[in-house]
Scaffold this active site. Structure first.
Site, PDB file in Angstrom:
ATOM      1  N   ASP A   1       0.847  -1.198   0.000  1.00 33.79           N
ATOM      2  CA  ASP A   1       0.000   0.000   0.000  1.00 33.79           C
ATOM      3  C   ASP A   1       0.886   1.253   0.000  1.00 33.79           C
ATOM      4  O   ASP A   1       0.948   1.984   0.984  1.00 33.79           O
ATOM      5  CB  ASP A   1      -0.900  -0.058   1.250  1.00 33.79           C
ATOM      6  CG  ASP A   1      -1.871   1.099   1.331  1.00 33.79           C
ATOM      7  OD1 ASP A   1      -2.084   1.779   0.324  1.00 33.79           O
ATOM      8  OD2 ASP A   1      -2.409   1.326   2.444  1.00 33.79           O
TER       9      ASP A   1
HETATM   10  C1  SPV Z   1      -7.231   2.335   3.326  1.00 34.10           C
HETATM   11  O1  SPV Z   1      -8.245   1.640   3.470  1.00 34.10           O
HETATM   12  O2  SPV Z   1      -6.398   2.152   2.424  1.00 34.10           O
HETATM   13  C2  SPV Z   1      -6.977   3.451   4.243  1.00 34.10           C
HETATM   14  C3  SPV Z   1      -7.454   3.363   5.619  1.00 34.10           C
HETATM   15  O3  SPV Z   1      -6.299   4.374   3.852  1.00 34.10           O
HETATM   16  S1  SPV Z   1      -6.128   2.716   6.544  1.00 34.10           S
HETATM   17  O4  SPV Z   1      -5.732   1.449   5.960  1.00 34.10           O
HETATM   18  O5  SPV Z   1      -6.614   2.549   7.919  1.00 34.10           O
HETATM   19  O6  SPV Z   1      -5.040   3.683   6.498  1.00 34.10           O
HETATM   20 MG    MG Z   2      -5.316   4.011   2.048  1.00 26.60          MG
END
Ligand code: SPV
Ligand code: MG
Length: 308
Positions: free
Chosen positions: A80
């Site tokens: 991510d």
């Molecule tokens: C996502 O769902 O990618 C978010 C929320 O940004 S979190 O993973 O809590 O950062």
């Molecule tokens: Mg996110």
């Protein structure tokens, strides 16, 4: 011919109808539930889910979808870190939109380069996305739930406000919303910094604020809402109760939140079940032991309309 033209114009207006639904739904309910959908089947399940809330006895449903950077990336086996390009995110949303009718909020990560942001806003509007949430980080973005375990840099207030202003200037429809996500509590820069940023972003034209937190008791999110609401009673306020998961929707609604996002729960539930089934089938040399955790064949056939 007339009929053809009419059906063509109805089809073309679908993005307009869907895009407008988020604002309408917040207006109608005060506070709404949004759930992550990482592909069409997870969105279909979310679209059809309904039940009685045990706190209120009311029949409730999800009012829309969250296109999460975390789960979109994970679905593709990627970290991510803003690695998926906008085309890939849009294509995923387009697939979801083909089979559903509810509105969608996209997790826009940092919003990327300010020079690209305006183009991306318009692409989202064209598709029928209702809102983008961008977070006030800069450089290589990492997932917020790591907090300070990894190197993450918060943007300056000035630079993030420019991004907000440019995004709002690019917007072509009145339905679309740009929501600014404050990462101060994630990065331990404190409540005063969180509020200072939220006030500045709101003044720069953001339609709302998402306050993110990784604290497990949820107290700081309530304090933030109370203090933010004194200055901005009407902006959209968003929270993501992943870490403070004991807190109920009704409590968040009472605290002044308008949108509660369950940000990763469709993916986490699906893939835990897949891990278990794949293991059980290997160990038992047959699928019998896995069956009780599986959707029946009839269930999967009926889930997809027009299968018959
Ligand atoms: C996502 O769902 O990618 C978010 C929320 O940004 S979190 O993973 O809590 O950062
Ligand atoms: Mg996110």
């Amino acid at each position: 011919m007339l009929e053809d033209n009419l059906s063509k114009s109805i089809k073309l207006s679908i993005p307009n109808i869907r895009r407008a639904k988020l604002k309408e739904s917040v207006k109608k309910h005060g506070c709404i539930r949004i759930i992550e959908a990482h592909n069409p089947i997870s969105a279909l399940i979310a679209e059809n889910a309904c039940g009685n809330d045990i706190s209120t006895g009311l029949n409730v449903e999800y009012e829309g979808f969250w296109s999460s950077s975390l789960t979109d990336s994970a679905t593709k086996g990627k970290p991510d870190i803003e690695l998926l390009d906008i085309k890939s995110r849009l294509s995923n949303i387009s697939d979801i939109f083909e089979v559903t009718s509810k509105p969608l909020i996209i997790d826009g990560d940092t919003g990327g380069h300010v020079e690209h942001f305006s183009f991306n806003i318009r692409a989202l509007e064209r598709l029928g996305v209702s809102a983008i949430i961008i977070e006030d980080k800069t450089g290589l973005k990492k997932n917020s739930l790591f907090g300070n375990e990894v190197n993450q840099l918060q943007d300056t207030i000035e630079s993030f406000c420019i991004k907000i202003t440019k995004g709002k200037e690019a917007q072509l429809t009145t339905d679309f919303m740009l929501i600014a996500r404050v990462e101060s509590l994630i990065l331990d820069t404190g409540m005063d910094d969180a509020l200072k940023r939220a006030f500045a972003y709101s003044q720069s034209g953001a339609d709302g604020i998402m306050i993110h937190s990784r604290s497990s008791d949820g107290k700081e999110v309530f304090e933030f809402a109370k203090r933010y609401r004194l200055r901005f009673p009407n902006k959209i306020l968003v929270c993501v109760p992943t870490s403070y998961n004991h807190v109920k929707f009704e409590e968040l609604k009472t605290a002044g939140f308008n949108i509660v996002i369950y940000a990763n729960h469709m993916l986490r539930s699906a893939y835990k079940a897949m891990e278990k089934s794949s293991q059980l089938i290997l160990e038992n040399g047959r699928t019998f032991e896995a069956e009780s955790d599986l959707l029946s064949i009839k269930g999967i056939l009926n889930l997809i309309p027009d299968n018959r």
